[in-house]
Design a protein around this motif. Structure first.
Motif, PDB file in Angstrom:
ATOM      1  N   UNK A 128       0.816  -1.208   0.000  1.00  0.00           N
ATOM      2  CA  UNK A 128       0.000   0.000   0.000  1.00  0.00           C
ATOM      3  C   UNK A 128       0.852   1.262   0.000  1.00  0.00           C
ATOM      4  N   UNK A 129       0.416   2.239  -0.801  1.00  0.00           N
ATOM      5  CA  UNK A 129       0.981   3.575  -0.744  1.00  0.00           C
ATOM      6  C   UNK A 129      -0.046   4.565  -0.222  1.00  0.00           C
ATOM      7  N   UNK A 130      -0.963   4.084   0.622  1.00  0.00           N
ATOM      8  CA  UNK A 130      -2.091   4.884   1.102  1.00  0.00           C
ATOM      9  C   UNK A 130      -1.906   5.207   2.594  1.00  0.00           C
ATOM     10  N   UNK A 131      -1.417   6.417   2.928  1.00  0.00           N
ATOM     11  CA  UNK A 131      -1.141   6.737   4.331  1.00  0.00           C
ATOM     12  C   UNK A 131      -2.333   6.548   5.258  1.00  0.00           C
ATOM     13  N   UNK A 132      -3.529   6.869   4.777  1.00  0.00           N
ATOM     14  CA  UNK A 132      -4.689   6.743   5.660  1.00  0.00           C
ATOM     15  C   UNK A 132      -4.908   5.288   6.070  1.00  0.00           C
ATOM     16  N   UNK A 133      -4.792   4.371   5.124  1.00  0.00           N
ATOM     17  CA  UNK A 133      -4.932   2.949   5.456  1.00  0.00           C
ATOM     18  C   UNK A 133      -3.814   2.501   6.385  1.00  0.00           C
ATOM     19  N   UNK A 134      -2.587   2.838   6.047  1.00  0.00           N
ATOM     20  CA  UNK A 134      -1.436   2.381   6.828  1.00  0.00           C
ATOM     21  C   UNK A 134      -1.516   2.863   8.272  1.00  0.00           C
ATOM     22  N   UNK A 135      -1.861   4.119   8.454  1.00  0.00           N
ATOM     23  CA  UNK A 135      -1.878   4.685   9.804  1.00  0.00           C
ATOM     24  C   UNK A 135      -3.115   4.258  10.589  1.00  0.00           C
ATOM     25  N   UNK A 136      -4.236   4.033   9.894  1.00  0.00           N
ATOM     26  CA  UNK A 136      -5.418   3.542  10.604  1.00  0.00           C
ATOM     27  C   UNK A 136      -5.216   2.098  11.059  1.00  0.00           C
ATOM     28  N   UNK A 137      -4.466   1.304  10.306  1.00  0.00           N
ATOM     29  CA  UNK A 137      -4.177  -0.062  10.746  1.00  0.00           C
ATOM     30  C   UNK A 137      -3.299  -0.046  12.009  1.00  0.00           C
ATOM     31  N   UNK A 138      -2.387   0.912  12.069  1.00  0.00           N
ATOM     32  CA  UNK A 138      -1.574   1.053  13.282  1.00  0.00           C
ATOM     33  C   UNK A 138      -2.466   1.401  14.476  1.00  0.00           C
ATOM     34  N   UNK A 139      -3.365   2.347  14.278  1.00  0.00           N
ATOM     35  CA  UNK A 139      -4.250   2.780  15.366  1.00  0.00           C
ATOM     36  C   UNK A 139      -5.131   1.634  15.856  1.00  0.00           C
ATOM     37  N   UNK A 140      -5.672   0.853  14.918  1.00  0.00           N
ATOM     38  CA  UNK A 140      -6.666  -0.167  15.274  1.00  0.00           C
ATOM     39  C   UNK A 140      -6.065  -1.498  15.708  1.00  0.00           C
ATOM     40  N   UNK A 141      -4.911  -1.872  15.135  1.00  0.00           N
ATOM     41  CA  UNK A 141      -4.466  -3.265  15.290  1.00  0.00           C
ATOM     42  C   UNK A 141      -3.086  -3.446  15.920  1.00  0.00           C
ATOM     43  N   UNK A 142      -2.359  -2.368  16.219  1.00  0.00           N
ATOM     44  CA  UNK A 142      -1.001  -2.537  16.729  1.00  0.00           C
ATOM     45  C   UNK A 142      -0.976  -3.343  18.027  1.00  0.00           C
ATOM     46  N   UNK A 143      -1.811  -2.993  18.977  1.00  0.00           N
ATOM     47  CA  UNK A 143      -1.774  -3.692  20.272  1.00  0.00           C
ATOM     48  C   UNK A 143      -2.279  -5.124  20.137  1.00  0.00           C
ATOM     49  N   UNK A 144      -3.304  -5.352  19.293  1.00  0.00           N
ATOM     50  CA  UNK A 144      -3.810  -6.718  19.082  1.00  0.00           C
ATOM     51  C   UNK A 144      -2.753  -7.591  18.423  1.00  0.00           C
ATOM     52  N   UNK A 145      -2.066  -7.026  17.419  1.00  0.00           N
ATOM     53  CA  UNK A 145      -1.013  -7.785  16.736  1.00  0.00           C
ATOM     54  C   UNK A 145       0.120  -8.106  17.704  1.00  0.00           C
ATOM     55  N   UNK A 146       0.444  -7.153  18.586  1.00  0.00           N
ATOM     56  CA  UNK A 146       1.494  -7.395  19.578  1.00  0.00           C
ATOM     57  C   UNK A 146       1.102  -8.539  20.504  1.00  0.00           C
ATOM     58  N   UNK A 147      -0.150  -8.553  20.940  1.00  0.00           N
ATOM     59  CA  UNK A 147      -0.627  -9.623  21.827  1.00  0.00           C
ATOM     60  C   UNK A 147      -0.549 -10.992  21.157  1.00  0.00           C
ATOM     61  N   UNK A 148      -0.771 -11.019  19.838  1.00  0.00           N
ATOM     62  CA  UNK A 148      -0.774 -12.286  19.101  1.00  0.00           C
ATOM     63  C   UNK A 148       0.613 -12.666  18.573  1.00  0.00           C
ATOM     64  N   UNK A 149       1.583 -11.746  18.690  1.00  0.00           N
ATOM     65  CA  UNK A 149       2.908 -12.019  18.132  1.00  0.00           C
ATOM     66  C   UNK A 149       2.924 -11.994  16.623  1.00  0.00           C
ATOM     67  N   UNK A 150       2.026 -11.188  16.037  1.00  0.00           N
ATOM     68  CA  UNK A 150       1.885 -11.107  14.579  1.00  0.00           C
ATOM     69  C   UNK A 150       2.525  -9.816  14.077  1.00  0.00           C
ATOM     70  N   UNK A 151       3.240  -9.906  12.953  1.00  0.00           N
ATOM     71  CA  UNK A 151       3.853  -8.731  12.330  1.00  0.00           C
ATOM     72  C   UNK A 151       3.028  -8.304  11.125  1.00  0.00           C
ATOM     73  N   UNK A 152       2.544  -7.065  11.162  1.00  0.00           N
ATOM     74  CA  UNK A 152       1.816  -6.457  10.056  1.00  0.00           C
ATOM     75  C   UNK A 152       2.746  -5.418   9.451  1.00  0.00           C
TER      76      UNK A 152
END
Length: 433
Positions: A128-152
């Protein structure tokens, strides 16, 4: 948190989702090349393609088998999966160590795949070259991904691997402290010119039209300003003559600046590294090119303000982009004759110099160069990102989460992998002032 439990023992190490799309078909080719060499030589890479239509996916495998003279590609496994069908996404993600997501525009189709990957323990790479998508995924999923040990890991194509990793390469090539760098992007093409598939055009249309929501998102993120170390980097004008590259240049309108800033924030806040100021520009040539570009840019901005105008832009990409975007995409000859160069001009302080005192006393020039940007370099970047996640888990950040390429791969051999695959990083000059 431990990295996605049991992930490495899944049926497929890589799954290409959207393999029958315009970009996806070239990712299939690149995965096939990687499977035969380097990290996977002597040990078969387990991979599959995924999408809505078995027939179209088989057509892509047949096409790749013929182009690469590899009949075995015809029997690569196919997974039927629809971005609008959550159970099918979950099933795909349960079978994959890493999902390479080629289904865009990501603002419409990306989040469902990220969500499925996080919930089912699959790592995720997009282009993706879409800042809105990239940054909204950080806002919504960073902590969940950390809990699961998943790299996005987002923006792992031409947007924004050359810029993001180029800044890190420049920083690593200086004996001292790099404090500021500007990049100038240039493209070369053959007699038949160049062209980009209209999927990228559509992403740009929606991104420009939705700038207001991007500003709101960044207020929600509420990041503190990064400290300015050394001399403050001045922003250039909308159009200017660059003495560095001897051409007229404009600010680069893609995601590069935003992605690099996120990387620098991560490295500063988590690894206590000095943040590098960054400016991204693109060379446009002589005054005639500037006038043409200004006219096209005015039309584009005007039309994106209204739904009727946006529909016209989407319906007639070739007309409104003066032939640079089309529903057919580039021909094989256009791709073979095209290339890119990104030149970085950095300044900083030698090891015996305090960056908070005096003027910078080191200048450095580096380059990242490679083949056609959208459908040759982008698959290389995406696939090598997936391979790095598979092969260097201990060099990734200690916690899972939503990352830029530079944040995810700063301690890995990612740049070495890119060099071997055809995206080259070089120091051009380095001088003390």
């Amino acid at each position: 948190m431990a990295r996605a439990a049991g992930n490495k023992d899944r049926p497929y190490q890589l799954v290409i989702f959207g393999a029958s799309g315009f970009t996806g078909q070239f990712v299939v080719e690149e995965v096939s090349r990687v499977a035969d060499g380097g990290d996977f030589r002597g040990q078969a890479l387990r991979w599959a393609v995924a999408g809505r239509s078995r027939e179209k996916l088989q057509d892509v495998l047949d096409w790749a088998a013929e182009r690469l003279a590899k009949p075995q590609l015809k029997s690569i496994d196919i997974l039927i999966c629809d971005v609008n069908d959550a159970p099918s996404l979950a099933e795909m993600c349960k079978k994959a160590s890493v999902v390479l997501d080629c289904v865009g525009p990501y603002r419409f189709f990306g989040e469902a795949v990220v969500k499925a990957c996080v919930e089912n323990g699959a790592h995720f790479v997009d282009i993706s070259g879409e800042p809105q998508f990239l940054e909204s995924m950080y806002l919504k999923y960073d902590s969940q991904a950390a809990d699961k040990g998943v790299y996005i890991v987002g923006s792992s194509g031409f947007d924004s691997i050359p810029a993001d990793m180029g800044v890190l390469f420049t920083r690593n090539s200086i004996q001292g402290t790099l404090t500021a760098v500007e990049s100038f992007l240039s493209f070369k093409s053959g007699p038949e010119g160049t062209c980009i598939h209209d999927g990228t055009w559509q992403s740009a249309i929606h991104g420009v039209a939705d700038q207001g929501n991007l500003r709101k998102l960044r207020k929600q993120l509420a990041f503190k300003p990064l400290p300015v170390v050394g001399k403050k980097l001045k922003r250039r004008g909308a159009v200017f003559y660059s003495n560095e590259v001897k051409e007229y240049s404009i600010p680069f309108m893609g995601a590069d600046a935003a992605v690099v800033k996120r990387t620098q924030r991560y490295l500063h806040e988590n690894l206590q590294e000095t943040p590098v100021q960054y400016g991204a520009y693109v060379s446009v040539g002589g005054i005639t090119s500037v006038i043409t570009l200004m006219f096209a840019g005015f039309l584009f901005l005007l039309f994106t303000k209204f739904s009727f105008g946006r529909n016209l832009l989407i319906r007639y990409p070739k007309l409104f982009s003066f032939g640079y975007f089309s529903k057919e995409g580039p021909t094989p000859k256009q791709m073979a004759e095209s290339s890119f160069t990104m030149t970085f001009f950095g300044e900083g302080y030698s090891q015996d110099q305090d960056p908070q005192q005096g003027k910078p006393n080191i200048k450095i020039c580096t380059q990242v160069s490679g083949p056609e940007a959208a459908y040759v370099a982008t698959p290389i970047g995406m696939v090598q990102a997936g391979v790095t996640i598979l092969k260097e888990p201990d060099a990734l950040p200690k916690r899972g989460g939503v990352y830029t390429p530079g944040a995810a791969f700063s301690k890995t051999k990612f740049i070495d992998r890119l060099n071997k695959a055809g995206i080259h990083f070089n120091v051009i000059s380095k001088t003390e002032i």
